[in-house]
Motif scaffolding. Structure first.
Motif, short mmCIF file in Angstrom:
data_model
loop_
_atom_site.label_atom_id
_atom_site.label_comp_id
_atom_site.label_asym_id
_atom_site.label_seq_id
_atom_site.Cartn_x
_atom_site.Cartn_y
_atom_site.Cartn_z
N LEU A 70 56.84 64.81 66.86
CA LEU A 70 57.20 64.74 65.45
C LEU A 70 58.70 64.59 65.29
N SER A 71 59.10 63.84 64.26
CA SER A 71 60.52 63.75 63.94
C SER A 71 60.95 65.08 63.33
N PRO A 72 62.25 65.35 63.27
CA PRO A 72 62.69 66.61 62.67
C PRO A 72 62.20 66.81 61.23
N GLN A 132 59.38 65.54 59.92
CA GLN A 132 57.95 65.82 59.99
C GLN A 132 57.70 67.24 60.47
N GLN A 133 58.50 67.71 61.42
CA GLN A 133 58.35 69.06 61.95
C GLN A 133 58.65 70.10 60.87
N ALA A 167 55.87 70.11 58.37
CA ALA A 167 54.69 70.79 58.89
C ALA A 167 54.86 72.31 58.85
N MET A 168 56.08 72.77 59.12
CA MET A 168 56.35 74.20 59.08
C MET A 168 56.25 74.76 57.67
#
Length: 103
Positions: free
Chosen positions: A87-89, A91-92, A95-96
């Motif tokens: 995941l790109s930063p 996207q990460q 998601a978090m």
């Protein structure tokens, strides 16, 4: 047991294979393998030792069938793990936070 490997007939016995592989150090297993005694050998190494032929002259399937018929425990190739998605930063972080990723 009579079997054909690389178009040549061989009379193989379980005790004969055990005797042939005695003292042979197993190579690293990367594909199909066979357990002989307490050691696990690559199937192509076993085929080369018991037939005296070059590894390119026979298929792993031929030796695998012969070893299975003699009662040895054979294993197929190790499963390859699927690559994980990175995941790109953004996207990460998304998601978090629990929000859908939009990039």
């Amino acid at each position: 047991m009579r079997c054909v490997i690389a178009r040549f007939p061989f009379d193989l016995t379980k005790s004969g294979v055990l005797e042939s592989m005695k003292g042979i150090k197993p190579e690293q297993v990367t594909g199909e393998s066979v357990a002989i005694g307490r050691r696990t050998y690559p199937i192509k190494q076993v085929g080369q030792v018991i037939t005296g032929q070059d590894r390119r002259d026979f298929s792993a399937g031929e030796v695998l069938r012969a070893m299975s018929r003699l009662g040895f425990t054979c294993s197929s190739a190790l499963p390859v793990a699927a690559p994980t998605r990175v995941l790109s930063p953004v996207q990460q972080a998304s998601a978090m936070l629990g929000a859908p990723a939009t990039v």
